[in-house]
Motif scaffolding. Structure first.
Motif, PDB file in Angstrom:
ATOM      1  N   LYS A  64       0.834  -1.695  -0.235  1.00  0.00           N
ATOM      2  CA  LYS A  64      -0.335   0.010   0.039  1.00  0.00           C
ATOM      3  C   LYS A  64       0.536   1.268  -0.038  1.00  0.00           C
ATOM      4  N   PHE A  65       2.250   0.863   0.671  1.00  0.00           N
ATOM      5  CA  PHE A  65       2.944   2.693   0.643  1.00  0.00           C
ATOM      6  C   PHE A  65       3.867   2.591  -0.567  1.00  0.00           C
ATOM      7  N   TRP A  66       3.703   1.459  -1.460  1.00  0.00           N
ATOM      8  CA  TRP A  66       4.093   1.494  -2.759  1.00  0.00           C
ATOM      9  C   TRP A  66       5.549   0.372  -2.624  1.00  0.00           C
ATOM     10  N   PHE A  67       6.183  -0.467  -1.652  1.00  0.00           N
ATOM     11  CA  PHE A  67       7.875  -0.982  -1.413  1.00  0.00           C
ATOM     12  C   PHE A  67       7.368  -1.720  -2.135  1.00  0.00           C
ATOM     13  N   LYS A  68       8.506  -1.646  -3.133  1.00  0.00           N
ATOM     14  CA  LYS A  68       8.556  -2.842  -4.404  1.00  0.00           C
ATOM     15  C   LYS A  68       9.184  -4.149  -3.534  1.00  0.00           C
ATOM     16  N   GLU A  69       8.442  -5.365  -3.692  1.00  0.00           N
ATOM     17  CA  GLU A  69       8.747  -6.250  -3.244  1.00  0.00           C
ATOM     18  C   GLU A  69      10.194  -7.311  -4.231  1.00  0.00           C
ATOM     19  N   LEU A  70      11.245  -7.234  -3.369  1.00  0.00           N
ATOM     20  CA  LEU A  70      12.631  -8.045  -3.842  1.00  0.00           C
ATOM     21  C   LEU A  70      12.963  -9.033  -2.911  1.00  0.00           C
ATOM     22  N   ASN A  71      13.848 -10.219  -3.946  1.00  0.00           N
ATOM     23  CA  ASN A  71      13.988 -11.840  -3.360  1.00  0.00           C
ATOM     24  C   ASN A  71      14.199 -11.658  -1.709  1.00  0.00           C
ATOM     25  N   ASN A  72      14.585 -10.221  -1.291  1.00  0.00           N
ATOM     26  CA  ASN A  72      15.037 -10.084  -0.100  1.00  0.00           C
ATOM     27  C   ASN A  72      14.481  -9.035   1.378  1.00  0.00           C
ATOM     28  N   GLY A  73      13.103  -8.606   0.558  1.00  0.00           N
ATOM     29  CA  GLY A  73      12.444  -8.035   1.810  1.00  0.00           C
ATOM     30  C   GLY A  73      11.536  -6.712   0.443  1.00  0.00           C
ATOM     31  N   PHE A  74      11.392  -5.981   0.758  1.00  0.00           N
ATOM     32  CA  PHE A  74      10.393  -4.955   0.288  1.00  0.00           C
ATOM     33  C   PHE A  74      11.169  -3.330   1.019  1.00  0.00           C
ATOM     34  N   LYS A  75      11.731  -2.693  -1.077  1.00  0.00           N
ATOM     35  CA  LYS A  75      12.712  -1.580  -0.403  1.00  0.00           C
ATOM     36  C   LYS A  75      11.870   0.058  -1.208  1.00  0.00           C
ATOM     37  N   LYS A  76      12.013   0.657  -0.812  1.00  0.00           N
ATOM     38  CA  LYS A  76      11.037   2.246  -1.609  1.00  0.00           C
ATOM     39  C   LYS A  76      12.622   3.010  -0.857  1.00  0.00           C
ATOM     40  N   HIS A  77      12.653   3.631  -1.663  1.00  0.00           N
ATOM     41  CA  HIS A  77      13.981   4.322  -1.222  1.00  0.00           C
ATOM     42  C   HIS A  77      14.825   4.439  -1.269  1.00  0.00           C
ATOM     43  N   LYS A  78      15.966   5.306   0.082  1.00  0.00           N
ATOM     44  CA  LYS A  78      16.870   3.561   0.848  1.00  0.00           C
ATOM     45  C   LYS A  78      16.619   2.568   2.102  1.00  0.00           C
ATOM     46  N   VAL A  79      14.981   2.904   1.838  1.00  0.00           N
ATOM     47  CA  VAL A  79      14.826   1.754   3.370  1.00  0.00           C
ATOM     48  C   VAL A  79      14.480   0.504   2.311  1.00  0.00           C
ATOM     49  N   LEU A  80      14.776  -0.889   3.294  1.00  0.00           N
ATOM     50  CA  LEU A  80      14.793  -1.708   2.895  1.00  0.00           C
ATOM     51  C   LEU A  80      14.298  -2.419   3.829  1.00  0.00           C
ATOM     52  N   ILE A  81      12.977  -2.961   4.576  1.00  0.00           N
ATOM     53  CA  ILE A  81      12.376  -4.248   5.354  1.00  0.00           C
ATOM     54  C   ILE A  81      12.448  -5.169   4.788  1.00  0.00           C
ATOM     55  N   SER A  82      12.730  -6.429   5.603  1.00  0.00           N
ATOM     56  CA  SER A  82      13.167  -7.691   5.855  1.00  0.00           C
ATOM     57  C   SER A  82      12.031  -8.646   6.449  1.00  0.00           C
ATOM     58  N   LEU A  83      10.887  -8.817   6.525  1.00  0.00           N
ATOM     59  CA  LEU A  83       9.960  -9.162   7.296  1.00  0.00           C
ATOM     60  C   LEU A  83      10.127 -10.246   7.922  1.00  0.00           C
ATOM     61  N   ASN A  84       9.449 -10.598   8.900  1.00  0.00           N
ATOM     62  CA  ASN A  84      10.345 -11.769  10.371  1.00  0.00           C
ATOM     63  C   ASN A  84       8.999 -12.258  10.505  1.00  0.00           C
ATOM     64  N   SER A  85       9.014 -13.612  10.519  1.00  0.00           N
ATOM     65  CA  SER A  85       7.608 -14.143  11.439  1.00  0.00           C
ATOM     66  C   SER A  85       7.076 -13.983  12.598  1.00  0.00           C
ATOM     67  N   ASN A  86       8.398 -13.229  13.303  1.00  0.00           N
ATOM     68  CA  ASN A  86       7.844 -12.795  14.967  1.00  0.00           C
ATOM     69  C   ASN A  86       7.444 -11.488  15.264  1.00  0.00           C
ATOM     70  N   GLY A  87       7.507 -10.802  13.939  1.00  0.00           N
ATOM     71  CA  GLY A  87       6.598 -10.159  13.774  1.00  0.00           C
ATOM     72  C   GLY A  87       7.623  -8.289  14.540  1.00  0.00           C
ATOM     73  N   LEU A  88       8.211  -8.952  14.357  1.00  0.00           N
ATOM     74  CA  LEU A  88       9.419  -7.871  14.501  1.00  0.00           C
ATOM     75  C   LEU A  88      10.915  -7.407  13.119  1.00  0.00           C
ATOM     76  N   HIS A  89      10.688  -6.283  12.544  1.00  0.00           N
ATOM     77  CA  HIS A  89      11.336  -6.640  10.894  1.00  0.00           C
ATOM     78  C   HIS A  89      12.431  -6.264  11.481  1.00  0.00           C
ATOM     79  N   ASP A  90      13.412  -6.719  10.030  1.00  0.00           N
ATOM     80  CA  ASP A  90      14.488  -6.361  10.330  1.00  0.00           C
ATOM     81  C   ASP A  90      14.573  -4.991   9.341  1.00  0.00           C
ATOM     82  N   LEU A  91      15.345  -3.718  10.046  1.00  0.00           N
ATOM     83  CA  LEU A  91      15.594  -2.232   8.564  1.00  0.00           C
ATOM     84  C   LEU A  91      16.125  -2.484   8.107  1.00  0.00           C
ATOM     85  N   TYR A  92      17.189  -1.889   6.929  1.00  0.00           N
ATOM     86  CA  TYR A  92      18.472  -1.667   6.629  1.00  0.00           C
ATOM     87  C   TYR A  92      17.585  -0.066   5.852  1.00  0.00           C
ATOM     88  N   ILE A  93      19.002   0.729   6.626  1.00  0.00           N
ATOM     89  CA  ILE A  93      18.980   2.278   5.500  1.00  0.00           C
ATOM     90  C   ILE A  93      20.363   2.022   4.886  1.00  0.00           C
TER      91      ILE A  93
END
Length: 122
Positions: A64-93
């Protein structure tokens, strides 16, 4: 429960009001009385912060926020989020690990701080 310090105008949240499962956008914040006004509620009124609930980040919210789905997560601009089953998602900038993110309003605030622009819904 959400604290006023953790939200900004424009953040998306839920509200505990009589069987209401809707998602709302914050319109105003009242720091003196610890209250929040929401858009789209039956009538405009102020809600105590204990009635305001965070929204967990999901694949659907990222899309919904226009993040692009990649093999290792979702990316928009400088931000990459890798979804985890425990609900705490890894954030990369800029490919650097910054920690975990769990809620939509936190992601909105981080993206605004990094990019200087609001996340827009698709």
């Amino acid at each position: 429960m959400i604290t006023l310090k953790s939200v900004r105008i424009g953040n998306f949240v839920k509200c505990k009001v009589s069987n209401d499962a809707g998602v709302y956008q914050i319109l105003q914040l009242d720091g003196w009385n610890d209250k929040i006004m929401l858009d789209g509620v039956r009538r405009e009124s102020w809600y105590d912060t204990e009635k305001i609930l965070p929204i967990k980040i999901t694949k659907e919210w990222l899309i919904k926020f226009w993040f692009k789905e990649l093999n290792n997560g979702f990316k928009k601009h400088k931000v990459l989020i890798s979804l985890n089953s425990n609900g705490l998602h890894d954030l990369y900038i800029d490919s650097n690990y910054w920690g975990n993110v769990k809620y939509v309003h936190v992601l909105q605030n981080l993206c605004f701080a990094i990019n200087g622009a609001e996340l827009i819904l698709n």
